[in-house]
Design a protein around this motif. Structure first.
Motif, mmCIF file in Angstrom:
data_model
loop_
_atom_site.group_PDB
_atom_site.id
_atom_site.type_symbol
_atom_site.label_atom_id
_atom_site.label_comp_id
_atom_site.label_asym_id
_atom_site.label_seq_id
_atom_site.Cartn_x
_atom_site.Cartn_y
_atom_site.Cartn_z
ATOM 1 N N PRO A 27 0.847 -1.192 0.000
ATOM 2 C CA PRO A 27 0.000 0.000 0.000
ATOM 3 C C PRO A 27 0.886 1.246 0.000
ATOM 4 O O PRO A 27 1.856 1.299 0.756
ATOM 5 C CB PRO A 27 -0.782 -0.113 1.326
ATOM 6 C CG PRO A 27 -0.611 -1.515 1.790
ATOM 7 C CD PRO A 27 0.662 -2.034 1.210
ATOM 8 N N GLY A 28 0.583 2.193 -0.830
ATOM 9 C CA GLY A 28 1.398 3.402 -0.877
ATOM 10 C C GLY A 28 2.509 3.333 -1.913
ATOM 11 O O GLY A 28 3.316 4.260 -2.033
ATOM 12 N N TRP A 29 2.553 2.221 -2.673
ATOM 13 C CA TRP A 29 3.602 2.040 -3.676
ATOM 14 C C TRP A 29 3.556 3.163 -4.725
ATOM 15 O O TRP A 29 4.571 3.775 -5.057
ATOM 16 C CB TRP A 29 3.423 0.675 -4.340
ATOM 17 C CG TRP A 29 4.489 0.304 -5.326
ATOM 18 C CD1 TRP A 29 5.638 -0.390 -5.053
ATOM 19 C CD2 TRP A 29 4.508 0.592 -6.727
ATOM 20 N NE1 TRP A 29 6.366 -0.548 -6.200
ATOM 21 C CE2 TRP A 29 5.711 0.040 -7.245
ATOM 22 C CE3 TRP A 29 3.658 1.258 -7.599
ATOM 23 C CZ2 TRP A 29 6.065 0.140 -8.585
ATOM 24 C CZ3 TRP A 29 4.008 1.362 -8.937
ATOM 25 C CH2 TRP A 29 5.197 0.805 -9.413
ATOM 26 N N THR A 30 2.352 3.436 -5.211
ATOM 27 C CA THR A 30 2.171 4.464 -6.247
ATOM 28 C C THR A 30 2.600 5.833 -5.721
ATOM 29 O O THR A 30 3.275 6.600 -6.424
ATOM 30 C CB THR A 30 0.692 4.529 -6.684
ATOM 31 O OG1 THR A 30 0.161 3.214 -6.659
ATOM 32 C CG2 THR A 30 0.555 5.110 -8.059
ATOM 33 N N LEU A 31 2.205 6.118 -4.482
ATOM 34 C CA LEU A 31 2.553 7.394 -3.863
ATOM 35 C C LEU A 31 4.070 7.530 -3.757
ATOM 36 O O LEU A 31 4.653 8.557 -4.122
ATOM 37 C CB LEU A 31 1.905 7.491 -2.474
ATOM 38 C CG LEU A 31 2.129 8.807 -1.743
ATOM 39 C CD1 LEU A 31 1.321 9.912 -2.412
ATOM 40 C CD2 LEU A 31 1.744 8.689 -0.268
ATOM 41 N N LEU A 32 4.724 6.470 -3.281
ATOM 42 C CA LEU A 32 6.177 6.504 -3.109
ATOM 43 C C LEU A 32 6.865 6.749 -4.453
ATOM 44 O O LEU A 32 7.793 7.566 -4.550
ATOM 45 C CB LEU A 32 6.660 5.186 -2.495
ATOM 46 C CG LEU A 32 8.164 5.104 -2.215
ATOM 47 C CD1 LEU A 32 8.570 6.118 -1.161
ATOM 48 C CD2 LEU A 32 8.567 3.704 -1.773
ATOM 49 N N GLU A 33 6.381 6.039 -5.496
ATOM 50 C CA GLU A 33 7.022 6.204 -6.794
ATOM 51 C C GLU A 33 6.870 7.644 -7.298
ATOM 52 O O GLU A 33 7.785 8.199 -7.912
ATOM 53 C CB GLU A 33 6.433 5.224 -7.822
ATOM 54 C CG GLU A 33 7.380 5.047 -8.989
ATOM 55 C CD GLU A 33 6.801 4.248 -10.146
ATOM 56 O OE1 GLU A 33 5.589 4.281 -10.344
ATOM 57 O OE2 GLU A 33 7.606 3.603 -10.854
ATOM 58 N N ALA A 34 5.705 8.250 -7.000
ATOM 59 C CA ALA A 34 5.466 9.630 -7.430
ATOM 60 C C ALA A 34 6.341 10.600 -6.633
ATOM 61 O O ALA A 34 6.968 11.499 -7.206
ATOM 62 C CB ALA A 34 3.983 9.972 -7.259
ATOM 63 N N VAL A 35 6.419 10.408 -5.314
ATOM 64 C CA VAL A 35 7.184 11.315 -4.454
ATOM 65 C C VAL A 35 8.666 11.297 -4.823
ATOM 66 O O VAL A 35 9.327 12.336 -4.842
ATOM 67 C CB VAL A 35 6.978 10.937 -2.964
ATOM 68 C CG1 VAL A 35 7.978 11.658 -2.075
ATOM 69 C CG2 VAL A 35 5.558 11.276 -2.546
ATOM 70 N N VAL A 36 9.155 10.092 -5.156
ATOM 71 C CA VAL A 36 10.571 9.947 -5.466
ATOM 72 C C VAL A 36 10.983 10.823 -6.657
ATOM 73 O O VAL A 36 12.081 11.385 -6.676
ATOM 74 C CB VAL A 36 10.905 8.458 -5.726
ATOM 75 C CG1 VAL A 36 12.192 8.317 -6.497
ATOM 76 C CG2 VAL A 36 11.007 7.714 -4.406
ATOM 77 N N VAL A 37 10.107 10.958 -7.641
ATOM 78 C CA VAL A 37 10.493 11.717 -8.833
ATOM 79 C C VAL A 37 10.152 13.211 -8.729
ATOM 80 O O VAL A 37 10.488 13.978 -9.628
ATOM 81 C CB VAL A 37 9.864 11.145 -10.131
ATOM 82 C CG1 VAL A 37 10.395 9.762 -10.401
ATOM 83 C CG2 VAL A 37 8.357 11.147 -10.067
ATOM 84 N N LEU A 38 9.489 13.590 -7.632
ATOM 85 C CA LEU A 38 9.104 15.007 -7.485
ATOM 86 C C LEU A 38 10.254 15.997 -7.705
ATOM 87 O O LEU A 38 10.084 16.978 -8.435
ATOM 88 C CB LEU A 38 8.462 15.241 -6.106
ATOM 89 C CG LEU A 38 6.943 15.070 -6.034
ATOM 90 C CD1 LEU A 38 6.438 15.516 -4.669
ATOM 91 C CD2 LEU A 38 6.245 15.879 -7.126
ATOM 92 N N PRO A 39 11.437 15.771 -7.097
ATOM 93 C CA PRO A 39 12.516 16.750 -7.274
ATOM 94 C C PRO A 39 12.911 16.951 -8.737
ATOM 95 O O PRO A 39 13.501 17.968 -9.097
ATOM 96 C CB PRO A 39 13.679 16.136 -6.489
ATOM 97 C CG PRO A 39 13.041 15.234 -5.510
ATOM 98 C CD PRO A 39 11.822 14.694 -6.180
ATOM 99 N N LEU A 40 12.555 15.945 -9.573
ATOM 100 C CA LEU A 40 12.881 16.043 -10.989
ATOM 101 C C LEU A 40 11.877 16.933 -11.720
ATOM 102 O O LEU A 40 12.193 17.552 -12.735
ATOM 103 C CB LEU A 40 12.825 14.627 -11.578
ATOM 104 C CG LEU A 40 13.837 14.224 -12.641
ATOM 105 C CD1 LEU A 40 15.247 14.485 -12.174
ATOM 106 C CD2 LEU A 40 13.650 12.753 -12.985
ATOM 107 N N ILE A 41 10.661 16.976 -11.177
ATOM 108 C CA ILE A 41 9.574 17.668 -11.866
ATOM 109 C C ILE A 41 9.384 19.086 -11.348
ATOM 110 O O ILE A 41 9.183 20.019 -12.122
ATOM 111 C CB ILE A 41 8.251 16.875 -11.692
ATOM 112 C CG1 ILE A 41 8.424 15.452 -12.225
ATOM 113 C CG2 ILE A 41 7.100 17.573 -12.393
ATOM 114 C CD1 ILE A 41 7.373 14.499 -11.728
ATOM 115 N N LEU A 42 9.472 19.260 -10.025
ATOM 116 C CA LEU A 42 9.233 20.576 -9.422
ATOM 117 C C LEU A 42 10.391 21.523 -9.725
ATOM 118 O O LEU A 42 11.531 21.092 -9.875
ATOM 119 C CB LEU A 42 9.087 20.429 -7.911
ATOM 120 C CG LEU A 42 7.813 19.736 -7.416
ATOM 121 C CD1 LEU A 42 7.865 19.584 -5.904
ATOM 122 C CD2 LEU A 42 6.578 20.536 -7.828
#
Lengths: 216, 380
Positions: A37-52
């Motif tokens: 549970p939370g796998w999708t969230l973790l994958e999204a959070v990990v790439v945030l510094p690349l996008i923001l």
């Protein structure tokens, strides 16, 4: 010529690569091999510094790690000052390069046939299988991630400026020094620093291209 | 001895296999998606069942109630995959020695040397898997599993990635190597031919459950119910009603010869069929089956000598290499049962000058007719 920015950047990039490397491998392995549970969230959070935008990431890190920030207050009582020290530059570079390590290592782990690990698990404990089968088969992709991370660490600008500032002789890294030199119209200094940066990054790319392939 | 009964749930699929099997090769036979590979993963310990237990030679590998879950490398269970799953970055020697971590250097070297000799790969110890032929890779995979002297060897569709010729050669090689391994082997396969060729015992799995297990011929000849019969190729499945013993006075189809004494019978679309073996009580509605290769073609002059002779005509034929697959439609009321499938040799096909449209007699030998149990939970 002032060598401080060069030495600082190499130190920052080395330390951030090691940190992002350790966390990144663990995260990448989790994302590649486990479902929770939370796998999708973790994958999204990990790439945030690349996008923001880097300034946004830097702003929130400042809020988090500053003296009045939740984590910063705890670290300060432990005697560890982060913001506007060279350590902040390491944190900035680590956050910026983590997604690069995770993405490269995740792809590398996913490319390892799970049946190889399954066959290995019947013969050895899980930790040994990771070290003797998973890592050796994924190391080329992981190393590519490390080299990208190191290059990112050398070049980090926005987050570093927000979190560490640009204090000459203390937190001024190579990219910040180049910017500073241009600001005061010292083009010769900027050019020298830029050439050194290019040399270091070129060396890395050369090494990356020479990595031996695993026989399949 | 391998003995298990467990329950594992994943994405709406409920796996609940139960099996007791002895030393030697047992085929775990079933269609794709039956739960074969998942069963192996549970046995080897890479998946943890919710309930149940797994025991191997008296050792408990898993027990949900007692909270026992032995990690895979301590189970003494070897696993050989389709396409072999050899470690591509290790040499043949490295692959074979992978499981010998606890041994001294000299002992490990001796064992690897002995295994290389057994596999006839002495010259290939320093080669990488990528440099080997399919057969050599397979032998290394088998050797890697066997070198640790496991109690149980699991073969997960080891031949399905190969072409026909290679497959037959490698099956022969594995059959040659396995007797030297004294433990239990579970061969996962979706090929009935492979199950027949390789295994002395057979367990039919579908829908996550073992439908029937036992000696190979017992399962093939005496499938428990319709589902097993369909899986093991007993494709002629019919319905009838058990006859009163008293009525079976030579009471055989088309007034031909008397049935064996003591044989029971089944009323089949108004005709009486002699069946040997035990039958349910008279009046019971039953399903029964006969394997296509057990249906006899009868020469016209021998018709009166045989029980259960039926007249009809050949509706189609398919030549399948050395034998023919024929479809036969009975005359009269038995036609309602649908076509009967028959396998006959090319030789007999030639001698009887068979061709579609031919009138001919077939016989259903009473000892080959097998009554099926009702499928649990099936509608009437």
């Amino acid at each position: 010529m002032d060598l401080f920015p060069i030495l600082l950047s190499i130190r920052v990039a080395t330390l951030s690569t090691i940190l992002a490397g350790l966390f990144g491998i663990a995260l990448a392995w989790l994302l590649a091999r486990k479902r929770f549970p939370g796998w999708t969230l973790l994958e999204a959070v990990v790439v945030l510094p690349l996008i923001l935008p880097p300034t946004v990431v830097g702003f929130y890190l400042l809020m988090l790690l500053g003296r009045s920030g939740p984590l910063g207050a705890i670290l300060e009582t432990a005697g560890l000052e982060i913001v506007f020290t060279w350590r902040a530059a390491v944190v900035a570079a680590t956050v910026a390069s983590l997604p690069l390590v995770v993405k490269a290592a995740q792809a590398a782990f996913e490319a390892v046939d799970p049946r190889l690990e399954a066959a290995a698990r019947t013969l050895r404990p899980a930790a040994s299988v990771f070290l003797t089968v998973t890592l050796p088969l994924a190391w080329r992709g992981i190393l590519a991630g490390y080299i990208l991370a190191f290059a990112r660490g050398m070049g980090e600008f926005g987050i570093t400026l927000m979190l560490a500032g640009s204090i000459p002789g203390r937190t001024q890294t190579l990219p910040l020094a180049i910017y500073d030199a241009v600001q005061v119209n010292d083009l010769a200094q900027a050019n020298a620093l830029a050439i050194i940066t290019i040399a270091i990054v070129s060396l890395l790319l050369f090494v990356l291209g020479r990595l031996p392939r695993v026989r399949l | 001895m391998l003995d298990f009964s467990f329950e594992y749930q994943v994405d709406g699929f409920r796996l609940a296999p139960a099996l007791t099997t002895e030393r030697g090769v047992t085929a775990l036979y079933g269609p794709s998606g039956a739960g074969k590979s998942l069963t192996l993963l549970c046995l080897v310990g890479l998946r943890r069942p919710r309930q149940g237990w797994i025991r191997l030679n008296g050792r408990t590998l898993f027990d949900a109630t007692a909270g026992i879950h032995v990690p895979p490398h301590r189970r003494r269970v070897g696993l050989v995959f389709q396409e072999y799953a050899l470690f591509p970055h290790l040499t043949v020697t490295g692959n074979l020695a992978y499981g010998l971590q606890g041994l001294s250097r000299t002992e490990a070297r001796d064992r690897v040397g002995a295994m290389l000799r057994l596999l006839r790969l002495e010259a290939f110890g320093a080669h990488y898997p990528g440099e080997l032929s399919g057969g050599q890779r397979q032998r290394v995979a088998l050797g890697r599993g066997l070198i640790v002297q496991p109690d149980l060897l699991l073969l997960d569709e080891p031949f399905s990635a190969l072409d026909q010729m290679e497959r037959e050669r490698l099956r022969a090689e594995v059959l040659e190597l396995l007797p030297g391994f004294g433990g239990t082997t579970l061969l996962v396969t979706h090929s009935l031919q492979e199950a027949y060729l390789m295994a002395g015992r057979m367990a039919v799995i579908d829908g996550g459950r073992i439908l029937q297990a036992g000696p190979r011929d017992e399962v093939l000849r005496h499938p428990r119910d319709r589902r097993v019969a369909e899986h093991v190729g007993a494709s002629n499945i019919f319905r009838g009603v058990v006859l009163n013993q008293a009525d079976v006075q030579g009471g055989i189809i088309r007034g031909t010869a008397a049935g064996e004494s003591g044989a029971g019978g089944i009323v089949w679309h108004g005709e009486r069929l002699a069946v040997s073996g035990t039958l349910p009580p008279p009046g019971t509605d039953v399903e029964f089956c006969i394997r296509p290769e057990d249906v006899r073609l009868v020469w016209p002059e021998r018709v009166s000598e045989r029980p259960n002779v039926i007249r009809g005509c050949l509706t189609s034929e398919v030549k399948r290499g050395v034998d023919y697959q024929l479809r036969f439609r009975a005359e009269g009321s038995i036609a309602q049962a649908g076509d009967i499938e028959i396998h006959c040799s090319e030789h007999l096909h030639y001698l009887m000058k068979l061709q579609p449209g031919n009138q001919l007699w077939i016989a259903l030998p009473p000892d080959k007719l097998h009554v099926l149990a009702r499928v649990e939970g099936a509608p009437d």
